[in-house]
Motif scaffolding. Structure first.
Motif, PDB file in Angstrom:
ATOM      1  N   ILE A   1       0.831  -1.204   0.000  1.00  0.00           N
ATOM      2  CA  ILE A   1       0.000   0.000   0.000  1.00  0.00           C
ATOM      3  C   ILE A   1       0.872   1.263   0.000  1.00  0.00           C
ATOM      4  O   ILE A   1       0.547   2.249  -0.660  1.00  0.00           O
ATOM      5  CB  ILE A   1      -0.938   0.010   1.233  1.00  0.00           C
ATOM      6  N   GLU A   2       1.981   1.226   0.709  1.00  0.00           N
ATOM      7  CA  GLU A   2       2.859   2.398   0.817  1.00  0.00           C
ATOM      8  C   GLU A   2       3.398   2.848  -0.541  1.00  0.00           C
ATOM      9  O   GLU A   2       3.793   3.999  -0.699  1.00  0.00           O
ATOM     10  CB  GLU A   2       4.036   2.102   1.758  1.00  0.00           C
ATOM     11  N   TYR A   3       3.395   1.972  -1.527  1.00  0.00           N
ATOM     12  CA  TYR A   3       3.908   2.306  -2.854  1.00  0.00           C
ATOM     13  C   TYR A   3       2.992   3.295  -3.587  1.00  0.00           C
ATOM     14  O   TYR A   3       3.391   3.907  -4.565  1.00  0.00           O
ATOM     15  CB  TYR A   3       4.103   1.031  -3.676  1.00  0.00           C
ATOM     16  N   ALA A   4       1.775   3.489  -3.095  1.00  0.00           N
ATOM     17  CA  ALA A   4       0.816   4.383  -3.747  1.00  0.00           C
ATOM     18  C   ALA A   4       1.315   5.823  -3.817  1.00  0.00           C
ATOM     19  O   ALA A   4       0.916   6.571  -4.699  1.00  0.00           O
ATOM     20  CB  ALA A   4      -0.526   4.335  -3.022  1.00  0.00           C
ATOM     21  N   ASP A   5       2.172   6.219  -2.907  1.00  0.00           N
ATOM     22  CA  ASP A   5       2.684   7.593  -2.870  1.00  0.00           C
ATOM     23  C   ASP A   5       4.000   7.752  -3.611  1.00  0.00           C
ATOM     24  O   ASP A   5       4.541   8.856  -3.658  1.00  0.00           O
ATOM     25  CB  ASP A   5       2.894   8.039  -1.418  1.00  0.00           C
ATOM     26  N   PHE A   6       4.527   6.663  -4.179  1.00  0.00           N
ATOM     27  CA  PHE A   6       5.868   6.734  -4.760  1.00  0.00           C
ATOM     28  C   PHE A   6       5.908   7.559  -6.037  1.00  0.00           C
ATOM     29  O   PHE A   6       5.136   7.349  -6.964  1.00  0.00           O
ATOM     30  CB  PHE A   6       6.427   5.338  -5.048  1.00  0.00           C
ATOM     31  N   GLU A   7       6.817   8.505  -6.054  1.00  0.00           N
ATOM     32  CA  GLU A   7       7.208   9.240  -7.248  1.00  0.00           C
ATOM     33  C   GLU A   7       8.721   9.361  -7.153  1.00  0.00           C
ATOM     34  O   GLU A   7       9.261   9.601  -6.079  1.00  0.00           O
ATOM     35  CB  GLU A   7       6.602  10.645  -7.290  1.00  0.00           C
ATOM     36  N   GLY A   8       9.390   9.173  -8.251  1.00  0.00           N
ATOM     37  CA  GLY A   8      10.846   9.278  -8.236  1.00  0.00           C
ATOM     38  C   GLY A   8      11.434   8.445  -9.353  1.00  0.00           C
ATOM     39  O   GLY A   8      10.756   8.075 -10.305  1.00  0.00           O
TER      40      GLY A   8
END
Length: 129
Positions: A58-65
């Motif tokens: 779930i934490e991957y939902a905010d990933f940008e980079g």
């Protein structure tokens, strides 16, 4: 009050070996994921191939980079859209759901297909309402 039947979705624009979009739907405590080779369908009548990929946390939902060279999925990742996901029908070969995002709004469908040689091919489209 938070709707207990509403979850999150994110679509990440992924500049990897080939540009594609990663659709991620929160289900069963993870982000169920599909890679879409072309821009997601924001209007009715447009159908897209979606290849189911590995689940993500779930934490991957905010990933940008940027995923570094030599790593799986190397390349730039940016959030294309995100918002609320509400499942309507969840079956082995069909998922019907509503999205409430900035770009993706309304009911959508993922249907399992036998397209090509990939066993994880789905058809993704906006449902007529």
């Amino acid at each position: 009050m938070i709707d207990k039947d509403a979850f999150i979705f994110v679509i990440q624009k992924h500049h990897a070996r080939n540009l594609h979009y990663d659709l991620r739907l929160e289900m069963d405590g993870v982000l169920k994921s599909w890679a879409i080779p072309k821009e997601p369908p924001i209007v009715e009548g447009v159908k897209r191939l979606a290849i189911q990929t590995d689940d993500h946390a779930i934490e991957y939902a905010d990933f940008e980079g940027t995923i570094p060279e030599g790593s799986y999925g190397a390349g730039k990742v940016e959030i294309w859209d995100h918002g609320r996901f509400e499942p309507v029908v969840v079956k082995e070969k069909e998922v019907v759901f509503s999205l409430s995002g900035e770009k993706m709004k309304g009911k959508f469908v993922l249907v399992k297909t036998n397209f090509g040689k990939a066993k994880n091919s789905w058809l993704f489209f906006k449902k007529n309402e």
